[in-house]
Design a protein around this motif. Structure first.
Motif, PDB file in Angstrom:
ATOM      1  N   THR A  35       0.831  -1.210   0.000  1.00 58.37           N
ATOM      2  CA  THR A  35       0.000   0.000   0.000  1.00 58.37           C
ATOM      3  C   THR A  35       0.862   1.254   0.000  1.00 58.37           C
ATOM      4  O   THR A  35       0.650   2.181  -0.795  1.00 58.37           O
TER       5      THR A  35
ATOM      6  N   ARG B  42       2.776   1.643  -3.334  1.00 54.13           N
ATOM      7  CA  ARG B  42       1.907   2.085  -4.430  1.00 54.13           C
ATOM      8  C   ARG B  42       1.510   3.547  -4.251  1.00 54.13           C
ATOM      9  O   ARG B  42       1.326   4.269  -5.239  1.00 54.13           O
TER      10      ARG B  42
ATOM     11  N   ALA C 233      -6.314   5.526  -1.373  1.00 51.64           N
ATOM     12  CA  ALA C 233      -6.427   5.281  -2.813  1.00 51.64           C
ATOM     13  C   ALA C 233      -5.575   4.078  -3.222  1.00 51.64           C
ATOM     14  O   ALA C 233      -6.007   3.240  -4.026  1.00 51.64           O
ATOM     15  N   ALA C 234      -4.385   3.974  -2.661  1.00 50.66           N
ATOM     16  CA  ALA C 234      -3.503   2.856  -2.992  1.00 50.66           C
ATOM     17  C   ALA C 234      -4.090   1.544  -2.502  1.00 50.66           C
ATOM     18  O   ALA C 234      -4.071   0.526  -3.221  1.00 50.66           O
TER      19      ALA C 234
ATOM     20  N   SER D 253      -6.938   0.452  -4.654  1.00 53.11           N
ATOM     21  CA  SER D 253      -6.423  -0.051  -5.919  1.00 53.11           C
ATOM     22  C   SER D 253      -5.958  -1.502  -5.777  1.00 53.11           C
ATOM     23  O   SER D 253      -6.290  -2.362  -6.605  1.00 53.11           O
TER      24      SER D 253
ATOM     25  N   GLY E  88      -9.003  -3.713  -5.279  1.00 57.30           N
ATOM     26  CA  GLY E  88      -9.743  -3.889  -6.524  1.00 57.30           C
ATOM     27  C   GLY E  88      -9.104  -4.894  -7.458  1.00 57.30           C
ATOM     28  O   GLY E  88      -9.793  -5.557  -8.245  1.00 57.30           O
ATOM     29  N   GLU E  89      -7.790  -5.050  -7.357  1.00 57.75           N
ATOM     30  CA  GLU E  89      -7.068  -6.025  -8.185  1.00 57.75           C
ATOM     31  C   GLU E  89      -7.011  -7.404  -7.536  1.00 57.75           C
ATOM     32  O   GLU E  89      -6.430  -8.333  -8.107  1.00 57.75           O
TER      33      GLU E  89
END
Length: 244
Positions: free
Chosen positions: A53, A56, A225-226, A229, A232-233
């Motif tokens: 995290t 990223r 946000a990281a 992301s 979500g992946e």
């Protein structure tokens, strides 16, 4: 009139201090199966999620450390730019931290030693009759104390309570199933010596990464946000599946 060099240094330090990322991030946790020391480095699946995290988010100036939970929690309450994990999220803690993301969900069960059939727990009220080992500052201590439990035996480390359970100094311990197995493995005993007698349904919760309240908003936003992301992946759940 030009400023003196010393004045410029003071101004520079002030500016650096006003930006959380310039000061660096202190990442703190307790020792669990999800985060622990190996060869002087903090590793484990949850630690990997935290590092992924931060990387990223482009927040590469951080230091990770393992402390007793009460100390880690106090640091996150009192100091800026502290990222704590894994911390249970509940209404009492909600305004105390900036919550980044849920790393996993956990259930807590009350365990007794097998063969202690006289310890009968069919309700939360039943459990109040027994000495229960809890960790200082942990959500389990806070919850049981709030429910009127008066026989709590408080220790800085989970292992201390486990030794007390084995020595019959406490009669019950609230543990996630994975932690119960880990404590048995560390003590070199058969996990079958522990017996689950009751599930603390109200304590089923998400365990999170969270920043101290005085942390710069920019750090929090970038980290959220990281994490979103990565989640979500499918990378968060994939990394957590690597837990022993």
């Amino acid at each position: 009139m030009p400023l003196r060099l010393s004045t410029w240094i003071v101004l520079l330090l002030t500016l650096v201090g006003s930006h959380g990322h310039a000061q660096g991030i202190e990442v703190v946790t307790e020792e669990t199966t999800y985060g622990y020391l190996r060869d002087g480095r903090v590793v484990g699946p949850a630690s990997a999620v935290v590092e992924a995290t931060l990387q990223r988010a482009g927040l590469n100036d951080y230091h990770m450390a393992v402390y007793p939970w009460a100390r880690a929690y106090d640091m996150a309450l009192q100091q800026p730019n502290v990222l704590i994990y894994l911390i249970a999220r509940n209404p009492a803690r909600e305004p105390l931290f900036h919550w980044v993301g849920e790393v996993l969900r956990v259930e807590y069960h009350l365990y007794r030693l097998r063969g202690q059939e006289h310890i009968q727990v069919h309700s939360l009220a039943d459990a109040k009759r027994y000495r229960i080992g809890v960790q200082r500052g942990d959500v389990r201590q806070q919850y049981l104390k709030g429910q009127g439990f008066t026989k709590l035996v408080v220790s800085a480390h989970e292992r201390e309570n486990f030794r007390r359970l084995l020595n019959h100094q406490v009669q019950l311990m609230p543990l996630p199933e994975r932690d119960a197995a880990k404590l048995c493995a560390e003590a070199g005993i058969d996990p079958a010596r522990l017996e689950r007698v009751f599930t603390l349904d109200d304590l089923a919760t998400g365990l999170y990464m969270a920043y101290s309240r005085s942390t710069a908003e920019e750090l929090v936003a970038r980290s959220r946000a990281a994490f979103a992301s990565l989640e979500g992946e499918g990378l968060v759940s994939r990394m957590m599946m690597d837990a022993p």
